[in-house]
Design a protein around this motif. Structure first.
Motif, PDB file in Angstrom:
ATOM      1  N   SER A 133      -3.506  -2.389  -1.455  1.00 45.60           N
ATOM      2  CA  SER A 133      -2.145  -1.926  -1.716  1.00 45.60           C
ATOM      3  C   SER A 133      -1.163  -2.958  -1.178  1.00 45.60           C
ATOM      4  O   SER A 133      -1.419  -3.620  -0.184  1.00 45.60           O
ATOM      5  N   ASP A 134      -0.037  -3.031  -1.847  1.00 47.58           N
ATOM      6  CA  ASP A 134       1.015  -3.949  -1.446  1.00 47.58           C
ATOM      7  C   ASP A 134       1.692  -3.364  -0.212  1.00 47.58           C
ATOM      8  O   ASP A 134       2.304  -2.314  -0.294  1.00 47.58           O
ATOM      9  N   MET A 135       1.554  -4.010   0.928  1.00 43.67           N
ATOM     10  CA  MET A 135       2.175  -3.414   2.118  1.00 43.67           C
ATOM     11  C   MET A 135       2.591  -4.493   3.101  1.00 43.67           C
ATOM     12  O   MET A 135       2.129  -5.622   3.044  1.00 43.67           O
ATOM     13  N   GLY A 154      -6.959  -0.009   1.185  1.00 42.23           N
ATOM     14  CA  GLY A 154      -7.367   0.618  -0.062  1.00 42.23           C
ATOM     15  C   GLY A 154      -8.105  -0.281  -1.030  1.00 42.23           C
ATOM     16  O   GLY A 154      -8.464   0.145  -2.124  1.00 42.23           O
ATOM     17  N   ARG A 155      -8.373  -1.507  -0.626  1.00 43.80           N
ATOM     18  CA  ARG A 155      -9.026  -2.403  -1.588  1.00 43.80           C
ATOM     19  C   ARG A 155     -10.486  -2.004  -1.803  1.00 43.80           C
ATOM     20  O   ARG A 155     -11.121  -1.454  -0.917  1.00 43.80           O
ATOM     21  N   ILE A 156     -10.955  -2.298  -3.022  1.00 47.97           N
ATOM     22  CA  ILE A 156     -12.383  -2.173  -3.290  1.00 47.97           C
ATOM     23  C   ILE A 156     -12.814  -3.506  -3.878  1.00 47.97           C
ATOM     24  O   ILE A 156     -12.231  -3.987  -4.858  1.00 47.97           O
ATOM     25  N   ILE A 157     -13.798  -4.113  -3.255  1.00 44.82           N
ATOM     26  CA  ILE A 157     -14.156  -5.486  -3.605  1.00 44.82           C
ATOM     27  C   ILE A 157     -14.496  -5.603  -5.086  1.00 44.82           C
ATOM     28  O   ILE A 157     -15.262  -4.797  -5.622  1.00 44.82           O
ATOM     29  N   GLU A 164       5.679  -1.838  -2.130  1.00 39.02           N
ATOM     30  CA  GLU A 164       5.370  -2.214  -0.761  1.00 39.02           C
ATOM     31  C   GLU A 164       6.061  -1.318   0.263  1.00 39.02           C
ATOM     32  O   GLU A 164       5.443  -0.815   1.188  1.00 39.02           O
ATOM     33  N   ARG A 165       7.362  -1.087   0.054  1.00 42.66           N
ATOM     34  CA  ARG A 165       8.106  -0.316   1.053  1.00 42.66           C
ATOM     35  C   ARG A 165       7.604   1.114   1.149  1.00 42.66           C
ATOM     36  O   ARG A 165       7.523   1.689   2.229  1.00 42.66           O
TER      37      ARG A 165
END
Length: 577
Positions: free
Chosen positions: A484-486, A475-478, A451-452
């Motif tokens: 992404s972890d953020m 960045g997700r794709i369904i 995440e960091r």
DNA sequence: GCCGTTTTCGGCCCGACTGTTTTCAGTCG
């Protein structure tokens, strides 16, 4: 939900508690209370830790004293004791049985009590051995239906993309349109609310002889199984796994029934509550005055909202995320529309991995009524996408200038989609970026970092003077790749501070930002840009899927930089350069 | 468990369908 990890985790636990309570045959209103609270937290546009610190937990609708305490417990200790107790008291696998169509909490509870069934395999075995038919209120038919439902459940796939549903809906409506006697047909449900994915498809129709329409409907090509068929409704499985429900209604109730079947369920619950508060009872057939039992019929949906003293609520907003309160106060946003869009700022040409030339794309954009288009081709580190280096970039700058000389009625902006590398640096040097009209910066590699790290990468790109837009931010794709972890809140803060826009990528399997994130961005004062990310001229039309997201996010024209005219856009882009 | 412009206690959205019953509980949307 601003995709805060804590919000998601707490909502998840409360949902699960609701499910577990169901299996323990708890008071059903208690169950509803837990899922309501879960939903409210899921749609929260603030970080729940912040809300907790401010002592505003009980200000969240659906969160009272008891649930607020549990949230505090979770934030303090990382767990909720009553949740742990429920888990310990419930065999694993039992909850899954609720997913079997036809089985509800009462039946699952009984199956567990009487036959000691704790999971799907045991259920199937019991049905095959004819042990279920002997239970009270069960029988041969229900036993067979359970086996059928298990089979369907095992075969089921993910919710389908909106764009896939769109082509199926078009096919069905075209087919139904050819049937004599059909007056009107439309798709309702989550499809009409333009959700990014659709679980099943609801079709509403009016016709003088409903039976004939139903009979034709179940004979459609691609229908694989007929689940139910009555005089005015039918359900079928199409294209392998998609359930399609058809309902035929009287014309005089068309408004109430369309309202009802558009949903969402939660929106409808609130609508009916509001009706009760105002001395009415709302059903799919009519609005009934409680005082004298008089039925009011509406064949237009707008009239239903009007009768309850509400502004008309567009389907995209009907998620019980504050739209009813806003409509009561006359504060609904004027949602962005296709005609507000003046250009597309993220398009790929043959200069990288696109399939159309600059001229072809420009002409296609012009025919859509756009004022401008930015050719944002990939940078070198995205090797498989034909990213271009400095030398080719110089040539492209020339080519864009030439195109602008020869074209009328459309401006081609020189753009780049620069990769944000794993270390947070950009894939082009500043002196090259400075010469671009539009810079989209996106993450393509190392999306699974911590995440960091990811947050830091995004923020350093946002803080670069030359970056105008962050492409597909999460960045997700369904159905394929998780976001992404953020720390999304930190990203929004940086974007708001620097005047950097975030993209709503309109590719039907990206739709990134999604509706909830885009709404959180709006509330933080962050500007957005709906971009097609087209790789050929036809894909410019994907813009509509991004508009769906924007509307579901309550966005207005003023929230979008590509709804600006060229002059204002250039002004906006300059501010950072 | 939540909530209040008739309520701090007693409500909590509504109707159809199915398979089971012989008048209705459970499930679904």
């Amino acid at each position: 939900m601003i995709d805060s990890v804590k919000n998601r985790e707490i909502a998840g636990i409360l949902y699960q508690m609701a499910e577990l309570l169901e299996l323990h045959a708890e008071n059903r209103f208690k169950i509803i209370a837990y899922s309501r609270a879960a939903r409210a937290i899921e749609s929260l546009t603030e970080d729940i830790e912040q809300v907790c610190r401010d002592g505003r937990l009980e200000g969240i609708p659906g969160v009272g004293k008891a649930i607020a305490e549990k949230i505090k417990e979770y934030l303090r200790t990382g767990r909720i004791q009553s949740h742990q107790d429920l888990l310990a008291d419930t065999p694993q696998g039992l909850a899954e049985l609720l997913q079997i169509s036809g089985l509800g909490p009462k039946t699952v509870f009984m199956l567990h009590e009487k036959l000691d069934i704790t999971n799907l395999d045991e259920l199937e075995k019991a049905a095959r051995e004819h042990r279920i038919r002997r239970l009270p209120r069960m029988g041969v038919v229900r036993e067979k239906n359970i086996l059928k439902s298990i089979e369907r459940y095992r075969k089921r796939s993910n919710r389908i993309l909106y764009s896939t549903a769109e082509s199926i809906v078009d096919e069905i409506l075209t087919y139904l349109g050819g049937i004599e006697g059909l007056e009107h047909a439309t798709a309702a449900g989550s499809y009409r609310r333009r959700k990014e994915t659709v679980g099943d498809i609801d079709i509403l129709a009016t016709a003088a002889r409903p039976e004939e329409i139903v009979a034709a409907f179940v004979k459609m090509p691609l229908v694989e199984e007929v689940l139910a068929k009555g005089p005015t409704k039918a359900s079928v499985i199409m294209n392998d796994t998609i359930q399609v429900d058809l309902r035929i209604v009287e014309h005089r109730s068309y408004g109430t029934v369309l309202q009802y079947f558009t949903g969402s369920k939660e929106h409808n619950v609130s609508m009916r509550q509001l009706a009760l508060d105002r001395g009415y009872s709302l059903s799919e057939y009519s609005l009934t005055r409680l005082a004298n039992g008089q039925d009011l019929f509406f064949d237009q949906e707008e009239e239903v909202y009007q009768a309850l003293g509400l502004q008309y609520i567009p389907p995209e907003l009907r998620e019980d995320r504050g739209e009813i309160e806003a409509a009561l106060g006359g504060r609904l946003p004027r949602l962005v529309e296709a005609k507000d869009i003046r250009g597309d700022l993220h398009v790929h040409s043959i200069w990288s991995d696109g399939r159309a030339s600059i001229i072809e794309l420009a002409q296609a954009a012009r025919s859509l009524g756009y004022e401008y288009i930015a050719l944002s081709d990939h940078s070198p580190s995205v090797g498989i996408a034909g990213g271009i280096g400095r030398e080719k970039m110089e040539e492209k700058i020339e080519a864009v200038a030439e195109a602008n000389d020869s074209l009328e009625g459309i401006t081609v902006l020189m753009g780049a989609e620069v990769d944000i590398k794993a270390d947070g640096s950009l894939d082009y040097p500043d002196d090259l970026l400075e010469r671009m009209d539009v810079v989209v910066a996106s993450v393509h590699m190392a999306q699974q970092q911590k995440e960091r790290t990811i947050t830091g990468r995004l923020i350093s790109a946002i803080e670069n003077q030359n970056v105008d837009i962050i492409g597909h931010p999460t960045g997700r794709i369904i159905n394929q790749r998780e976001p992404s972890d953020m720390d999304f809140h930190a990203v929004l803060e940086a974007a708001a501070k620097t005047g950097t826009a975030l993209e709503i990528n309109a590719h039907p399997s990206r739709l990134d930002l999604n509706d909830v994130n885009a709404r959180a961005a709006k509330e933080m004062g962050v500007q957005m840009s709906i971009n097609s990310d087209a790789h050929d001229a036809g894909q410019l039309l994907n813009m509509k899927y991004g508009i769906n997201v924007a509307r579901r996010a309550w966005l207005e024209k003023k929230d979008l930089i590509n709804a600006m005219d060229l002059k204002d856009l250039i002004q906006f882009l300059k501010k950072k350069h």
